[in-house]
Scaffold this motif. Structure first.
Motif, PDB file in Angstrom:
ATOM      1  N   ASN A  27       0.826  -1.205   0.000  1.00  0.00           N
ATOM      2  CA  ASN A  27       0.000   0.000   0.000  1.00  0.00           C
ATOM      3  C   ASN A  27       0.865   1.262   0.000  1.00  0.00           C
ATOM      4  O   ASN A  27       0.510   2.264  -0.618  1.00  0.00           O
ATOM      5  N   ASP A  28       1.994   1.235   0.711  1.00  0.00           N
ATOM      6  CA  ASP A  28       2.895   2.384   0.721  1.00  0.00           C
ATOM      7  C   ASP A  28       3.470   2.630  -0.671  1.00  0.00           C
ATOM      8  O   ASP A  28       3.546   3.770  -1.122  1.00  0.00           O
ATOM      9  N   GLU A  29       3.877   1.555  -1.338  1.00  0.00           N
ATOM     10  CA  GLU A  29       4.423   1.699  -2.693  1.00  0.00           C
ATOM     11  C   GLU A  29       3.368   2.236  -3.646  1.00  0.00           C
ATOM     12  O   GLU A  29       3.658   3.070  -4.496  1.00  0.00           O
ATOM     13  N   ARG A  30       2.143   1.753  -3.513  1.00  0.00           N
ATOM     14  CA  ARG A  30       1.052   2.217  -4.376  1.00  0.00           C
ATOM     15  C   ARG A  30       0.768   3.696  -4.134  1.00  0.00           C
ATOM     16  O   ARG A  30       0.563   4.458  -5.072  1.00  0.00           O
ATOM     17  N   ALA A  31       0.784   4.117  -2.873  1.00  0.00           N
ATOM     18  CA  ALA A  31       0.538   5.524  -2.538  1.00  0.00           C
ATOM     19  C   ALA A  31       1.624   6.412  -3.134  1.00  0.00           C
ATOM     20  O   ALA A  31       1.327   7.484  -3.678  1.00  0.00           O
ATOM     21  N   ILE A  32       2.873   5.973  -3.055  1.00  0.00           N
ATOM     22  CA  ILE A  32       3.965   6.756  -3.638  1.00  0.00           C
ATOM     23  C   ILE A  32       3.802   6.843  -5.151  1.00  0.00           C
ATOM     24  O   ILE A  32       3.990   7.917  -5.746  1.00  0.00           O
ATOM     25  N   LYS A  33       3.428   5.725  -5.790  1.00  0.00           N
ATOM     26  CA  LYS A  33       3.226   5.744  -7.243  1.00  0.00           C
ATOM     27  C   LYS A  33       2.092   6.687  -7.630  1.00  0.00           C
ATOM     28  O   LYS A  33       2.189   7.396  -8.622  1.00  0.00           O
ATOM     29  N   ILE A  34       1.032   6.697  -6.854  1.00  0.00           N
ATOM     30  CA  ILE A  34      -0.100   7.580  -7.155  1.00  0.00           C
ATOM     31  C   ILE A  34       0.302   9.038  -6.994  1.00  0.00           C
ATOM     32  O   ILE A  34      -0.043   9.885  -7.826  1.00  0.00           O
ATOM     33  N   ILE A  35       1.050   9.351  -5.946  1.00  0.00           N
ATOM     34  CA  ILE A  35       1.508  10.728  -5.741  1.00  0.00           C
ATOM     35  C   ILE A  35       2.419  11.169  -6.882  1.00  0.00           C
ATOM     36  O   ILE A  35       2.281  12.275  -7.412  1.00  0.00           O
TER      37      ILE A  35
END
Length: 141
Positions: A27-35
C-alpha cells in the motif's frame, strides 16, 4: 503476531502486520506511485491537454467539413434543378454539387474509422498506462 505472504505474480514479498499499527508495504508503494503520477500529470498538463485539444479539433473539424460539403452539394443540386438558369449553367451547378456531395461521402469513411478504431485504442492505451503507474492489476474496458 505477524504473517508473511509471498506473491508469485510480482516475485516480491509483502509484509502485513495485524497488530494495532497495521503495516502493508504494498500500500505504501502504491501511494507513492499515485503521488508521483499526480505530480507528473500536473507538470505535463500543457502537453497532454494540447494533444487532447488537437484530437478533438480534428474530429469536430472533419465532421464540420463533411456536413458543410454535404449541405453545399445538396444545395447546388437543388439550385440547379429549381433555378431558371440556362441548361449549361444548371448542368455545371449540378456537377459541382455532385462532386461536393461525393467528397463529403468519401470523408465519412476516415472520420468513422478514426472515431471507431483509433479513439478507443488511444483511450485504452492511456488507461493501461495509468494502471501501470498506479500498480493496479485489474483492468476492464
Amino acid at each position: 503476531a505477524g504473517q508473511y505472504s509471498y506473491n508469485n505474480s510480482q516475485n516480491t514479498a509483502q509484509y502485513e502486520y495485524n497488530n494495532a499499527g497495521q503495516y502493508n508495504k504494498k500500500n505504501d508503494e502504491r501511494a507513492i506511485k499515485i503521488i508521483v503520477a499526480i505530480i507528473i500529470a500536473a507538470v505535463t498538463f500543457p502537453i497532454w491537454s494540447g494533444i487532447l485539444g488537437v484530437i478533438i479539433g480534428i474530429v469536430f473539424g472533419l465532421g464540420g467539413t463533411i456536413i458543410g460539403l454535404g449541405v453545399a452539394g445538396i444545395s447546388l443540386i437543388v439550385v440547379a434543378i429549381v433555378s431558371g438558369y440556362g441548361f449549361a449553367t444548371s448542368v455545371l451547378l449540378m456537377g459541382i454539387g455532385l462532386i461536393l456531395f461525393g467528397v463529403a461521402i468519401l470523408l465519412v469513411i476516415p472520420e468513422a474509422l478514426f472515431c471507431i478504431k483509433f479513439l478507443p485504442w488511444l483511450f485504452k492505451q492511456v488507461a493501461e498506462l495509468i494502471h501501470k503507474i498506479t500498480g493496479r492489476k485489474e483492468f476492464n474496458v
